[in-house]
Design a protein around this motif. Structure first.
Motif, PDB file in Angstrom:
ATOM      1  N   THR A 309       0.853  -1.155   0.090  1.00 57.76           N
ATOM      2  CA  THR A 309      -0.121  -0.089   0.196  1.00 57.76           C
ATOM      3  C   THR A 309       0.788   1.231   0.063  1.00 57.76           C
ATOM      4  O   THR A 309       0.519   2.254  -0.779  1.00 57.76           O
ATOM      5  CB  THR A 309      -0.796   0.075   1.109  1.00 57.76           C
ATOM      6  N   GLN A 312       2.238   1.814  -3.718  1.00 57.63           N
ATOM      7  CA  GLN A 312       1.064   2.332  -4.280  1.00 57.63           C
ATOM      8  C   GLN A 312       0.825   3.838  -4.217  1.00 57.63           C
ATOM      9  O   GLN A 312       0.638   4.498  -5.085  1.00 57.63           O
ATOM     10  CB  GLN A 312      -0.262   1.337  -3.944  1.00 57.63           C
ATOM     11  N   GLU A 313       0.767   4.162  -2.765  1.00 55.11           N
ATOM     12  CA  GLU A 313       0.756   5.619  -2.550  1.00 55.11           C
ATOM     13  C   GLU A 313       1.969   6.317  -3.228  1.00 55.11           C
ATOM     14  O   GLU A 313       1.735   7.545  -3.543  1.00 55.11           O
ATOM     15  CB  GLU A 313       0.635   5.752  -0.921  1.00 55.11           C
ATOM     16  N   LYS A 317       1.355   9.209  -5.963  1.00 58.94           N
ATOM     17  CA  LYS A 317       1.803  10.819  -5.709  1.00 58.94           C
ATOM     18  C   LYS A 317       2.940  11.091  -6.687  1.00 58.94           C
ATOM     19  O   LYS A 317       2.784  12.294  -7.445  1.00 58.94           O
ATOM     20  CB  LYS A 317       2.746  10.775  -4.619  1.00 58.94           C
ATOM     21  N   ASP A 349      -2.569  14.323  -0.453  1.00 62.64           N
ATOM     22  CA  ASP A 349      -2.948  13.041   0.096  1.00 62.64           C
ATOM     23  C   ASP A 349      -3.657  12.213  -0.827  1.00 62.64           C
ATOM     24  O   ASP A 349      -4.926  12.569  -1.303  1.00 62.64           O
ATOM     25  CB  ASP A 349      -3.883  13.499   1.235  1.00 62.64           C
ATOM     26  N   ARG A 351      -4.735   9.305  -0.443  1.00 62.03           N
ATOM     27  CA  ARG A 351      -5.247   7.963   0.149  1.00 62.03           C
ATOM     28  C   ARG A 351      -7.081   7.965  -0.462  1.00 62.03           C
ATOM     29  O   ARG A 351      -7.463   6.941  -0.633  1.00 62.03           O
ATOM     30  CB  ARG A 351      -5.228   7.799   1.484  1.00 62.03           C
ATOM     31  N   ILE A 354      -7.368   6.506  -3.749  1.00 55.99           N
ATOM     32  CA  ILE A 354      -6.906   5.035  -3.837  1.00 55.99           C
ATOM     33  C   ILE A 354      -7.860   4.283  -3.391  1.00 55.99           C
ATOM     34  O   ILE A 354      -8.180   3.313  -3.926  1.00 55.99           O
ATOM     35  CB  ILE A 354      -5.503   4.933  -2.999  1.00 55.99           C
TER      36      ILE A 354
END
Ligand code: RM4
Ligand code: MN
Ligand code: MN
Length: 396
Positions: A309, A312-313, A317, A349, A351, A354
């Motif tokens: 994760t 992925q973040e 970004k 951010d 998230r 996602i």
């Protein structure tokens, strides 16, 4: 969330896959000892089962890296059984990694050993790995060598370089047309005076000497402190020689810490160089993203989900950097503007975007929580407890 952020994140994530290592699910330790976990995987069946959990919850880990001596009990003869198991668990075999570092014969090296007989056995092991990869329809055979020396004057550095070239050529000649040889480097450990493939330049020269299907593999933990890894990545991309990554983080050296736990901006900058290259060239970089982490203290499956994760973040970004504006700012030497484009993307951010991406693809919005809720860990802890504590399926 601004719609363009959601869209850019979604299209970036659609193209992002990362491979998990079989050895990351097994008991591992430090030079000083192992702290065993009852839920650790001891067999390739269990490793695939655990990897399949990570894939089911994240949706982006369809392949598993394998180490020949830890995962193929009978070498090539185990290939069919391993293929069958992977099929049963719904994850595919990924890169195949020869073990050229633990057998007694490799005390003074493998491809660089002064004993010609050991060198040819090492080459044979790599050729076996290439054949195993062929049977499994795996594209990449990834070579990491522990070869080196501990004391000045004890090894003929130039001679060993020549032996390495010979070994690499022999290994390359065993490749099928669609296979690749990935050459990994590492500055020190286990050898502390000289390491035969100590940096990306040496890996690049050996990959070139090997043949046209060889590339360099960048393990993020295998650099000296403060080395500019994204510059190495940019150069290898420009040379058409970047084959893949072993991702992990580190505070000092090859610490195998969770990706992004120490320096997430470093990984972001690496992804940025790749995405910027792709934007400028209009091509897709043919790069294998792989995790190389062995968690000694954290729960293994949890740590792997956390790593995926975070990857992925950071990738999402990096996909937010405005390449057009960056090119303009760079051309005008607009330093603050250029740097701010990276910083703005990094501090976004991603998230929520996602989570939307996961929901749209039928994945749990919080893979770690979903794992905790699934009861899988409790089940394997009960099933695996009390057996096979001594199984050698990884190092230390
Ligand atoms: C090494 C290197 C290799 C990995 C082994 C287990 O430090 O990173 O890629 O195969 O560890
Ligand atoms: Mn590695
Ligand atoms: Mn390593």
């Amino acid at each position: 969330m601004q719609p363009h952020v959601t869209d850019r994140v979604a299209s970036a994530l659609d193209g992002f896959r990362i491979e998990v290592p079989s050895w990351g699910f097994a008991n591992t330790g430090t030079r000083f000892g192992k702290f065993l976990q009852p839920a650790a995987a001891a067999t390739i069946d269990e490793k695939f089962a655990d990897a399949a959990q990570v894939h089911a919850l994240t949706g982006i880990c369809p392949t598993v890296a394998l180490h020949v001596s830890w995962d193929f009990e009978r070498g090539l003869d185990s290939a069919a059984a391993v293929a069958q198991l992977s099929h049963r668990h719904g994850v595919a075999p990924g890169s195949v990694n020869p073990n050229l570092f633990q057998d007694q014969i490799y005390k003074f090296g493998s491809f660089g050993n002064p004993d010609a007989d050991v060198r040819s056995r090492a080459v044979r092991h790599v050729v076996d790995a290439v054949q195993i990869a062929g049977r499994l329809h795996s594209r990449d055979v990834a070579l990491w060598f522990a070869d080196g020396s501990n004391y000045p004057g004890t090894a003929n550095i130039r001679m060993r370089r020549t032996w390495f070239e010979e070994g690499m050529r022999a290994a390359h000649s065993a490749l099928a047309r669609d296979q690749r040889l990935l050459v990994e480097y590492k500055p020190f450990e286990p050898a502390f005076y000289h390491t035969d493939i100590a940096d990306w330049g040496m890996a690049l020269l050996l990959a070139r000497a090997a043949g046209p299907q060889a590339r360099v593999l960048v393990d993020t933990g295998h650099h000296y402190l403060s080395q500019n890894i994204e510059q190495i990545v940019a150069w290898l991309l420009a040379e058409g020689m970047l084959g893949g990554f072993h991702f992990n983080d580190r505070r000092y050296a090859d610490d195998d810490l969770t990706l992004g736990s120490i320096d997430p901006y470093q990984i972001f900058r690496i992804f940025h160089e790749i995405l910027f290259f792709e934007h400028e060239t209009g091509t897709r970089a043919d790069v294998a993203y792989m995790i190389d982490q062995s968690h000694n203290l954290k729960g293994k499956i949890e740590a792997m989900i956390q790593t995926v994760t975070v990857a992925q973040e950071l990738y999402a970004k990096a996909a937010l950097v405005d390449h057009r504006r960056l090119a303009v700012a760079q051309a005008a030497s607009g330093l603050v503007d250029a740097e701010s484009l990276l910083q703005d993307a990094f501090s976004t951010d991603v998230r929520p975007a996602i989570r939307e991406w996961r929901t749209a693809r039928g994945l749990p919005i919080d893979p770690l929580q979903a794992f905790r809720d699934s009861g899988y860990l409790e089940r394997i802890t009960a099933e695996r407890a009390g057996r096979s504590a001594a199984a050698t399926t990884s190092y230390a």
